[in-house]
Design a protein around this motif. Structure first.
Motif, PDB file in Angstrom:
ATOM      1  N   THR A 285     -10.197   4.836  14.893  1.00 27.95           N
ATOM      2  CA  THR A 285     -11.170   3.851  15.377  1.00 27.95           C
ATOM      3  C   THR A 285     -10.552   2.462  15.514  1.00 27.95           C
ATOM      4  N   ALA A 286      -9.284   2.316  15.191  1.00 26.52           N
ATOM      5  CA  ALA A 286      -8.633   1.002  15.248  1.00 26.52           C
ATOM      6  C   ALA A 286      -8.639   0.421  16.656  1.00 26.52           C
ATOM      7  N   SER A 287      -8.645   1.280  17.664  1.00 22.58           N
ATOM      8  CA  SER A 287      -8.677   0.806  19.053  1.00 22.58           C
ATOM      9  C   SER A 287     -10.041   0.264  19.452  1.00 22.58           C
ATOM     10  N   GLY A 288     -11.046   0.498  18.617  1.00 23.39           N
ATOM     11  CA  GLY A 288     -12.416   0.092  18.936  1.00 23.39           C
ATOM     12  C   GLY A 288     -13.283   1.250  19.383  1.00 23.39           C
ATOM     13  N   ALA A 289     -12.678   2.415  19.629  1.00 23.45           N
ATOM     14  CA  ALA A 289     -13.445   3.588  20.049  1.00 23.45           C
ATOM     15  C   ALA A 289     -14.111   4.243  18.844  1.00 23.45           C
ATOM     16  N   PHE A 290     -15.091   5.107  19.123  1.00 19.92           N
ATOM     17  CA  PHE A 290     -15.813   5.884  18.106  1.00 19.92           C
ATOM     18  C   PHE A 290     -16.535   4.979  17.096  1.00 19.92           C
ATOM     19  N   THR A 291     -17.033   3.839  17.574  1.00 17.73           N
ATOM     20  CA  THR A 291     -17.862   2.963  16.757  1.00 17.73           C
ATOM     21  C   THR A 291     -19.261   2.901  17.370  1.00 17.73           C
ATOM     22  N   ASP A 292     -20.262   2.697  16.530  1.00 16.56           N
ATOM     23  CA  ASP A 292     -21.644   2.679  17.001  1.00 16.56           C
ATOM     24  C   ASP A 292     -21.830   1.615  18.078  1.00 16.56           C
ATOM     25  N   THR A 293     -22.610   1.975  19.112  1.00 10.16           N
ATOM     26  CA  THR A 293     -22.759   1.076  20.255  1.00 10.16           C
ATOM     27  C   THR A 293     -24.040   1.384  21.015  1.00 10.16           C
TER      28      THR A 293
END
Length: 440
Positions: free
Chosen positions: A268-276
């Motif tokens: 998730t460090a790239s910003g993906a797979f975070t709630d949105t």
């Protein structure tokens, strides 16, 4: 007091979970009496005020206020026979599964009020579209679909006008609420192999099927449409009905929630797979239906109908995430327009009892190569029986049963994590419906 059940119906409808058993995810349980003839009288029947929904032009044929309330129970039964489903590395994904079609309770309410000899008004509250599938967490297609719920409530006020003695016209407005929830597993082992390679992933235990997460997407919307109909009686024994219901373009807005296992949190460090937040467009199809009714004798009435649904308005299921680092979730559907053809008949045994039966063939809009695990659709055959008990001229009690047989559907689809699900879906649904009509 008589209005309360109709006004309360949206709250009841919102609790219903609906299996996909009609053409794709359209729902046909709008009238118990018409279910008894496989809906072959949708645009020509005037036995109950559900005519306000089937074809508003028919409302001029009512001579007093009529109200009906109905409830249909749908019992789904389906199986998936696995035929070699594999993950990104070629390992088996699982085995057979069943029981993933959820049972449902579908309410409907209708009212028709003749203002005078030429004008009538009506109101219908129905559930025209719905879907509910719930797979086991370890089934082979878990990375393509787990839970799928789609519910609609359609509020349809309408107006009819008698143009001539044998021709009437009707028009309606549709206010439609939609709510959807979709979940699927995420194979973070396959994601890691794709992004970082086996040298990084294998020591951390991130291999396909070893580190599953979850995504849950929810959204809702209100949108509007219209419908228009004609009813023509060229002879005392014949009635021809024509009805068009417009498409409704829904723009669902909601949220996507991701569950990521601890061992894969670095992905998730790239910003993906975070709630949105996210949004999705769904253009629900319009329909055109032509039907005919023949009073064959004093006691026997025959019906036939053909309905065309503009399913080609649905090309894909795309969720556009507000998070710029989360790519859109896209599932190609490429639906095609499809038809539904029915025949049926009523026979009045006595002043108090009428029996009916019917058959319908329902085409699937889903091309075989684009079938999805959320809607494993195929053509349907519907056999129907029903009856009406009229204890007094003011009351009717209707009952109906439908057997919906779904043709086996071969399935072969590769998911975004490299998983390939191969097998055959089979199933059927039993529909039991009861309603009561009161005339004032």
């Amino acid at each position: 007091m008589h209005r309360f059940p109709i006004l309360a119906l949206p709250a009841l409808a919102s609790t219903a979970l609906i299996p996909a058993h009609a053409d794709s995810f359209a729902i046909s349980e709008y009238s118990t009496s018409d279910l008894g003839r496989a809906n072959s009288g949708r645009v020509t029947q005037t036995e109950d005020p559900a005519a306000a929904y089937g074809n508003p032009a028919l409302m001029t044929r009512f001579d007093r206020l009529a109200v009906s309330l109905g409830l249909s129970g749908i019992l789904g039964n389906a199986e998936f026979e696995d035929k070699g489903s594999i993950d990104a590395l070629g390992n088996p994904l699982g085995g057979d599964t069943d029981g993933f079609l959820s049972d449902a309770a579908i309410p409907a309410a209708h009212a028709v009020y003749p203002v005078n000899e030429d004008i009538a008004v009506g109101l219908s509250v129905t559930v025209p579209f719905g879907l509910a599938t719930d797979y086991e967490r370890d089934w082979p297609g878990r990375y393509q679909a787990l839970e799928s719920e789609l519910q609609t409530i359609n509020i349809n006020p309408s107006l009819a006008y008698q143009i001539t003695d044998d021709l009437s016209f009707g028009v309606g407005l549709n206010a439609q609420y939609i709510d959807a929830r979709l979940t699927s597993a995420i194979d973070f082992g396959a994601v890691c192999l794709n992004q970082a390679g086996p040298a990084t992933c294998a020591p951390a235990g991130l291999v396909p099927q070893a580190a599953d997460g979850l995504v849950e997407i929810e959204g809702d919307d209100w949108s509007f449409g219209w419908n228009v109909g004609l009813a023509w009686a060229p002879h005392a024994d014949w009635l021809i009905g024509l009805h068009h219901r417009s498409s409704i373009d829904q723009g669902l807005e909601g949220d996507a929630d991701f569950t990521v296992p601890a061992m894969a949190s670095f992905l998730t460090a790239s910003g993906a797979f975070t709630d949105t937040p996210g949004r999705a467009a769904l253009d629900l199809p319009g329909t055109t239906e032509l039907g005919i009714r023949w009073q064959a004798s004093e006691r026997a009435t025959l019906y036939a109908s053909a309905r065309w649904t503009e399913w080609s308005s649905i090309e894909e299921l795309r969720v556009d995430f507000e998070n710029p680092f989360q790519p859109d979730s896209v599932e190609e559907l490429n639906y095609e327009d499809a038809g539904r053809y029915g025949i049926g008949g009523d026979y009045q045994i006595s002043d108090q009892w009428t029996v009916r039966a019917g058959y319908a063939y329902d085409e699937s809009p889903a091309p075989a190569e684009f079938r999805t695990a959320r809607i494993p659709d195929n053509d349907r055959h519907i056999i129907a029986v029903g009856t009406t008990w009229s204890p007094t001229p003011e009351w009717d009690v209707d009952a109906a049963y439908n057997r919906v047989s779904i043709e086996d559907a071969d399935f072969d689809r590769t998911g975004e994590f490299g998983d390939r699900v191969v097998g055959t879906f089979s199933g059927h649904a039993d529909v039991v419906s009861l309603s009561a009509t009161r005339r004032f």
